[in-house]
Design an enzyme around this catalytic site. Structure first.
Site, PDB file in Angstrom:
ATOM      1  N   GLY A 269     -22.152   9.631  -5.490  1.00 46.21           N
ATOM      2  CA  GLY A 269     -21.034   9.475  -4.555  1.00 46.21           C
ATOM      3  C   GLY A 269     -21.343   9.938  -3.151  1.00 46.21           C
ATOM      4  O   GLY A 269     -20.713   9.493  -2.190  1.00 46.21           O
ATOM      5  N   GLU A 270     -22.325  10.828  -2.985  1.00 40.38           N
ATOM      6  CA  GLU A 270     -22.630  11.350  -1.657  1.00 40.38           C
ATOM      7  C   GLU A 270     -23.382  10.302  -0.840  1.00 40.38           C
ATOM      8  O   GLU A 270     -24.266   9.614  -1.350  1.00 40.38           O
ATOM      9  CB  GLU A 270     -23.482  12.614  -1.780  1.00 40.38           C
ATOM     10  CG  GLU A 270     -22.785  13.737  -2.537  1.00 40.38           C
ATOM     11  CD  GLU A 270     -23.701  14.952  -2.695  1.00 40.38           C
ATOM     12  OE1 GLU A 270     -24.610  15.104  -1.848  1.00 40.38           O
ATOM     13  OE2 GLU A 270     -23.509  15.723  -3.654  1.00 40.38           O
ATOM     14  N   SER A 271     -23.029  10.226   0.441  1.00 35.24           N
ATOM     15  CA  SER A 271     -23.619   9.192   1.300  1.00 35.24           C
ATOM     16  C   SER A 271     -25.121   9.379   1.460  1.00 35.24           C
ATOM     17  O   SER A 271     -25.871   8.395   1.517  1.00 35.24           O
ATOM     18  CB  SER A 271     -22.934   9.207   2.669  1.00 35.24           C
ATOM     19  OG  SER A 271     -23.098  10.492   3.278  1.00 35.24           O
TER      20      SER A 271
END
Length: 1456
Positions: A660-662
């Site tokens: 989920g982290e960019s």
């Protein structure tokens, strides 16, 4: 190349000799036939005046050209009678073809002309020898496919269409059809299909005929495929991609051609009064279909034309490729084609696919393995066809599903080596999904799927190949395991009655099992394959096989691969719990290197199923340098060659969950973009473009498929967002539009489901599958040998047994029973063959439950119930069949089998003595000389229980009880049903062959035999002191019989069984205090074992004989009860095996048993008989048993139970044994060294001493005859051993222990009280004999005794006994008074003569002279003067000068 080879049958026709008469007649008939056809056409044409004539200028009436040509032909035909093959067929075909082509003729005329052409074709006038036959065939096809006619009514139109089909099919079936070109064959198929399509709006008959013709055409064409030369040349002038391979024939030789006005409507749309049917007119449905399936391009633009020469040469691969491609295209476009107003009555959604699939199935059936020889055809099957089969396999229509499954089965049969991954996909995404209701399949779908799966299972090598190719491949699923589990689960009737689906699944399961069972006899069975071990690290994804065709190579290879796959699955499980520990586990099993490298970890993530995709995504997105390296290696495992960006991205993101982290997303997409650009850089300027566009697709995907986003991105927005990203330039608008719509229609799942079961086949996954299929390992073809059956069966055995058992439990029909029984027997066979003892035990346990024999029930009812229960009877027969066939590999299952046997025994359904008879029969067959005697003796008097009568047993006993009428309580006669039930029960028990389990136990493997024996001991129960129930005792007796039976049948392996058997019998003997059948069976069974086994097991003789000591431990009451019978058996044992008993310990046991019988009134006679057998003539006496037998004989001599004669015979046996001593002494001197001889001499002396000691005791017997006879025998034994050369010191011991003791004992008896005097009658006579014995022995041994240092003492004792005896006061003592001085005088004379007694000058001291006269003078003072009348002369005289008269007088005196 790529054309048909001329068949041998055609050559045969060419070479066939012609018969002139027959040929002439045939050709005349042909001319007549053509003439009649001309007449028929003309007749139809004349019905309309317009064909009668035509007016032209000058008012001259001329006939129409069509009529003129027909009449001209009529004038010529009879002139060709003898040369038809040399006549150009065009001459007699053209007039008819002109009629067919003409658009002026009506349907009736065209129909008759078509019929005429059909008749000519079927008359076989056209063959390969006919002149210009190729052109003629082409003329016919061109004319018929260009047929024009006026439509007058619908019925006549249908007739013409049917006749067109008829003629086209006749062309393809003609002998000259091989001359048709590729173009013309395609035209024929195209024309036929258009009729099929148009027939949808017409009558049912035309529809059926058109479809049938299409099938026949396809069959005709593809039946020639095996005869086509192998070639790869199907296209020339360059290859083509999938886009431009949809339609092959352009313009005049295409399936779909343009109409004259360029419209693409059906030729019958808005049709006027004239009908046109040619390939250059209106386009067919194919045109519309194919337009829909191309990627937005027109067919004519992208189609790659064939070389004109290839199109016009005799047909072969080019047309077959095009036809097959066309058939596949029918499946491609079904979902895109709308329903027209004149749709067929059958649903189009089902009808067209069914029709196309049927044609494809026919092509595959007839083309068969030849398809693999032609890469273009094979490629169509691998990709386009199978992709469509996957789609239609999920159809709701059972008909379509059934046809799809049939096609896949045919493909498996013929082309499976080229369809490895396609087959995996079909089973995973179609069969395994549809066969289970939890995936939403209808019952009909499940049933069709299950039927298809069963068909596959009936292919003998199917499951083995699935296991070898898929289950043992780390990149594939466990298809074999999944299918086996599916069959097992589907056979379970969970909370529902048995249905056809359950039976169907059972059939499949049993087909697999029986396939394994049939392979057992074909060799190459490794019952216990060596375990796979990885000694060092090797990259598991690079394990290769040297030769996939050689079982010696591929079998260990796939087993190793399966081991790796299993370990990877275990590693995945560890990884899901703790990633670090998971990797450490794999390092420990050598699947990852000791020092982790990025590539190995990446391959673990890529190829291991069951990993937590969240954990994998987190690992790959981590910023750690090692994780980044793993990410790039992971991306490098993908093949994105020629893949669209969205497809590649879908495949990449399916393998893990995108973090989920960019920053993590960026790292992941950068790795993806770099790999994609390496392989597919046609449009993209650099890898940054791939990264930006990938990120943009992720954003678009979120925008389009997130419900929280209200305002969705449009196509224009997406294109605008991606401007100037391609190195400062824009990407093609079409490219971006395609990506946009692909994402909109089909979401990219960035959160792949965990364990979602069997995945759905998406387009992107199919593309990936096609890429993988080019790199996958070769398909392993299994033969009929059981290479991997051990591993396969170990996986499926448990669920299989459970499934068959449940179905058997629920079943109500005998055919289902038999199916289950066949499965049970196959499971047993496989388990035994592969040494899977646990599986066989489980099977036996399961089956025993169905026999109903272990169910508690009353005594009366089970017999009838068993006879009425077919399931129970079949299960019972099966249990014992398994026990007899595969007993070698039964272990704990023996207990359940014995429970069944015991139940049958308790119900009286077994022969009364099945076990004993089994043992007796086997022994009688192997020992005809003595088996019968032993059998009779043990089975008559001795085996009957004393005091415990045996109840009536055996099946006939039970039956007779049923039939009998009790006087106290009359019973009704049994009904016919009861009689029938008993008869069935009888037949069932006979089929079981229960006795064979024990008679054939000698062939059982050691482990199984030991388990059988232990099961018998366990079933018998531990004997308890006190009274046990009759039922328990009966069970214990029966088990003991069985135990004895297998012991006797396994004499060569008695060492294996003996300890357990002995302990069991010992427990019985020592715990029994009352005579009963059990202890009787134990004792006599033990004797029986010894009787049978002693001759064969000399090394165990001591053990066997020591066991007989148990008889000595019997309770006194029990022993007394059986003493006579025991003695008789011991007697038989001795007589049969005396030569085999060699040890002292063994003889001690025998002697102890015989000695005891001397005191038993009934047993003494057989006991003495056995002892006589041993001792008579020394036949079986040996140093080992001499002392023991002497002691036993002494006891019989002393026994007063029998007649005196037996005691005398016992004494004679003792006395006669001295001859054996003499013989042994002589043999020892002759054969042995001096040291050994001295040792044996000592042993012989000891035996002799024991003998005379035994006789001494008998000399004290109360019976006069016995003691006197014993004295005589003792004297003989003392004086008859001169050859033995006993040690001199032994004589001193003998006098002290034997002679003096006996004299003292006799003297004491003589001085006893009156009671003693009564008991010992005539004791004085015995005393006389005793004294004579003393003096005789003394004088006989005087020389040896005189050399002893203790001679003086011995001599004093002799004189002392004479002095004692002369003082005895007994009746008739005068004999003693007379005898003693005479004996003494004679003794002194002999001593004088021998020089032993001589005067000495020594006064006092201990000399013989002094001692002699000191005692003698006390008794007889005058005796010295009588013996030595002149003392001095006697002293000086030489003893040798003395006369012999005194000696002879003395001798005479002793012998009185």
């Amino acid at each position: 190349m790529g054309r048909l080879r001329l068949q041998s049958s055609i050559k045969a026709i060419e070479e066939e000799p012609e018969d002139c008469e027959i040929t002439s007649s045939s050709e005349a008939a042909l001319a007549c036939m053509i003439n009649s056809e001309i007449g028929a056409v003309l007749a139809v044409m004349r019905r309309n005046v317009r064909w009668g004539g035509r007016y032209v200028s000058g008012d001259d009436q001329l006939e129409h050209s069509l009529i003129q040509s027909l009449k001209a032909l009529r004038r010529q035909i009879f002139s060709w009678q003898n040369q038809w093959q040399s006549v150009n067929p065009a001459l007699y075909l053209q007039p008819f073809l002109d009629v067919i082509r003409s658009d002026e003729t009506g349907a009736p005329i065209t129909g008759v002309a078509l019929s005429s052409v059909y008749k000519i074709l079927t008359f076989d006038v056209l063959d390969l020898n006919t002149v210009n036959v190729e052109d003629a065939m082409h003329l016919v096809v061109d004319a018929v496919t260009s047929c024009r006619f006026e439509v007058t009514d619908p019925a006549s139109e249908e007739v013409v269409l049917m006749k067109i089909l008829q003629v086209l099919l006749a062309c393809m079936k003609s002998k000259a059809s091989v001359m048709l070109s590729n173009q013309h064959v395609c035209t024929i198929v195209n024309t036929c299909f258009r009729v099929v399509h148009q027939a949808g709006t017409k009558g049912e008959l035309l529809q059926r005929i058109a479809r049938h013709t299409m099938h026949e055409l396809v069959r005709c064409i593809f039946s020639h495929l095996p005869n086509v030369d192998n070639t790869e040349r199907s296209l020339v002038k360059g290859g083509s991609s999938s886009k431009n391979e949809v339609a092959r024939f352009d313009n005049d030789y295409s399936f779909s051609s343009k109409s004259e006005n360029g419209s693409r409507t059906s030729e019958y749309d808005g049709l006027p009064s004239s009908g046109v049917f040619n390939s250059t007119s209106s386009s067919s449905l194919v045109s519309g279909m194919m337009d829909e399936t191309t990627v937005g391009t027109d067919i004519g633009k992208d189609a790659v034309p064939y070389d004109l020469h290839l199109l016009t040469e005799p047909y072969g691969i080019p047309c077959m490729v095009e036809i097959f491609h066309f058939l596949c295209s029918l499946l491609n476009v079904v979902e895109h084609v709308g329903m027209g107003p004149r749709a067929n009555t059958i649903s189009f959604d089902e009808d067209v696919p069914l029709f196309a699939l049927g044609l494809i199935n026919s092509a595959i059936q007839l083309g068969g393995p030849a398809i693999r020889n032609h890469p273009r055809l094979l490629s169509l099957v691998q990709d386009e066809l199978f992709r469509n089969l996957m789609q239609f396999g999920l159809s709701m229509s059972p008909l379509i599903l059934s046809m799809v499954c049939s096609i896949v089965l045919n493909l498996y049969q013929h082309l499976r080596t080229a369809l490895k991954l396609q087959l995996e996909a079909f089973f995973s995404c179609v069969i395994l999904r549809l066969a289970q209701s939890r995936y939403g399949a209808s019952y009909q779908q499940q049933e069709v799927t299950m039927e298809a799966l069963v068909d596959f299972c009936r292919q003998k090598t199917f499951m083995a190949e699935m296991f070898a190719n898929l289950d043992c491949d780390i990149t594939c699923g466990n298809v074999f395991e999944d299918l086996a589990n599916l069959l097992s689960k589907s056979a379970f009737p969970v909370n529902s009655p048995l249905s056809s689906m359950h039976i169907l699944a059972l059939d499949g399961l049993i087909a697999v099992i029986q396939g394994m069972a049939e392979r057992i006899g074909n060799g190459s069975i490794n019952s216990d394959p060596p375990p796979v071990k990885l000694e060092e690290y090797t990259p598991f994804w690079m394990v290769k096989c040297e030769n996939y065709c050689d079982p010696d190579h591929w079998v260990p290879f796939v087993r190793k691969r399966k081991y790796i796959k299993r370990r990877l699955m275990i590693g995945a499980d560890h990884f899901n719990r703790d990633p670090k520990k998971g990797l450490e586990f794999l390092q420990g099993t050598h699947l990852l290197p000791e020092k982790l490298d990025p590539q190995s970890v990446a391959c673990f993530f890529r190829y291991t199923a069951g990993l937590d995709k969240n954990l994998v995504g987190d690992f790959l997105g981590n910023h750690d340098e090692f994780c980044v390296q793993v990410l790039h290696e992971f991306a490098g495992t993908f093949d994105f060659q020629d893949m669209n960006l969205d497809t590649a991205l879908r495949l990449f993101l399916e393998t893990f969950r995108l973090p989920g982290e960019s920053q993590k997303i960026q790292r992941v997409l950068e790795a993806f973009a770099e790999r994609y650009y390496e392989q597919s850089s046609q449009i993209l300027a650099n890898k940054d473009v791939a990264f930006v566009l990938s990120y943009s697709l992720i954003m678009l995907n979120t925008d389009q498929h997130n419900a929280q986003v209200k305002k969705k991105m449009t196509e224009e927005d997406f294109i605008r967002n991606n401007r100037d990203i391609n190195g400062g330039n824009d990407l093609p608008r079409e490219f971006l539009s395609e990506l946009y719509y692909s994402i909109c229609k089909n979401e990219i799942r960035t959160m792949p489901e965990q364990g979602a079961g069997f995945a759905e086949m998406t387009p992107s996954r199919w593309i990936d599958l096609m890429h993988k299929s080019k790199k996958t390992s070769p398909y392993i073809v299994a033969d009929s040998r059981a290479y991997l059956d051990h591993d396969m069966f170990a996986i499926m055995s448990g669920p299989t047994i459970a499934a068959i058992s449940v179905v058997f439990d629920y079943a109500e029909h005998e055919d289902v029973y038999q199916t289950c029984i066949d499965g049970f027997l196959a499971v047993a066979k496989i388990s035994a063959c592969h040494h899977l003892e646990d599986v066989l035990d489980d099977l036996v346990v399961s089956l025993c439950k169905f026999t109903t024999l272990l169910n508690p029930s009353s005594v009366e009812e089970p017999v009838l119930a068993f006879g009425d229960d077919a399931k129970a009877r079949m299960a019972t027969v099966t249990v014992f069949t398994i026990a007899n066939r595969y007993g070698d590999f039964i272990r704990t299952g023996w207990r359940n089998i014995l429970d069944c046997i015991l139940r049958l025994h308790k119900l009286g359904l077994l022969p009364a003595r099945v076990a004993s008879d089994a043992a007796d029969d086997s022994e009688m067959s192997s020992e005809p000389g003595q088996g019968k005697l032993l059998t009779n003796s043990l089975s008559s008097a001795h085996m009957q229980s004393i005091g415990t009568p045996r109840r009536s047993s055996g099946l006939m006993g039970r039956f007779s009880q049923l039939l009998s009428l009790d006087t106290e309580e009359p019973r009704s006669q049994p009904t016919e049903q009861q009689l029938a039930a008993h008869q069935r029960t009888l037949q069932t028990i006979q089929k079981c062959h229960i006795d064979s389990i024990f008679t054939e136990s000698k062939f059982l493997l050691a482990d199984s035999l030991l388990q059988l024996a232990q099961a018998l001991i366990w079933a018998a129960g531990r004997p308890q002191k006190g009274n046990s129930s009759p039922e328990d005792e009966d069970t214990a007796v029966f088990c003991l019989e069985l135990l004895i039976a297998i012991t006797l049948n396994n004499r060569d392996r008695i060492g294996l069984l003996w300890q357990g058997v002995y302990e069991h019998i010992s427990n019985i003997v020592q715990s029994t205090v009352v005579a009963c059948a059990l202890v009787e069976k134990a004792v006599f069974g033990l004797l029986r074992i010894c009787q049978r086994l002693l001759p064969y097991k000399e090394n165990l003789a001591d053990e066997l004989l020591r066991s007989l000591q148990l008889v000595l431990k019997l309770d006194a009451r029990v022993a007394d009860q059986y003493c006579e019978q025991i003695t008789q058996e011991v007697s038989r044992l001795v007589k049969a095996n005396a030569t085999h008993i060699r040890s002292q310990m063994g003889w001690r046991t025998i002697a102890s048993l015989l000695s005891i019988t001397a005191r038993h009134p009934d047993a003494s006679e057989p006991g003495f008989d056995a002892l006589s057998f041993i001792m008579s003539d020394g036949a079986h006496l040996s140093p080992a048993n001499f002392i023991l037998c002497i002691d036993a004989a002494r006891q019989f001599a002393e026994s007063r139970l029998g007649q005196t004669d037996r005691s005398l015979r016992a004494v004679d046996l003792m006395a006669g044994s001295v001859a054996c001593i003499r013989r042994w002494a002589q043999d020892a001197r002759d054969a042995m060294a001096e040291v050994e001889a001295i040792k044996l001499s000592q042993d012989i002396g000891e035996m002799w001493l024991k003998l005379v000691q035994g006789l001494r005791k008998v000399c004290l017997d109360q019976r006069e005859e016995v003691r006197n006879h014993a004295l005589v025998s003792l004297q003989m034994c003392l004086t008859g051993v001169d050859e033995i050369h006993l040690p001199h010191g032994l004589w001193s011991e003998c006098f002290e222990m034997v002679i003096f003791t006996m004299l003292d004992d006799l003297a004491e008896i003589a001085q006893g009280n009156s009671q003693t005097q009564k008991e010992y009658r005539n004791i004085e006579g015995t005393l006389v004999l005793a004294l004579k014995l003393l003096m005789k022995v003394f004088l006989h041994l005087l020389h040896e005794l005189s050399q002893l240092s203790s001679f003086c003492k011995l001599w004093r004792n002799v004189i002392g006994r004479m002095e004692k005896y002369i003082k005895l006061k007994v009746k008739r003592s005068e004999k003693l008074q007379e005898l003693v001085p005479e004996l003494l005088k004679n003794t002194l004379l002999v001593m004088k003569t021998k020089g032993v007694l001589v005067p000495t000058s020594t006064l006092g001291g201990d000399s013989i002279w002094e001692q002699t006269w000191l005692h003698v003078n006390k008794m007889f003072p005058s005796l010295q003067a009588e013996v030595f009348p002149q003392g001095s002369e006697t002293i000086q005289s030489n003893p040798g000068d003395s006369g012999r008269t005194p000696v002879s007088d003395e001798t005479a005196s002793l012998n009185k």
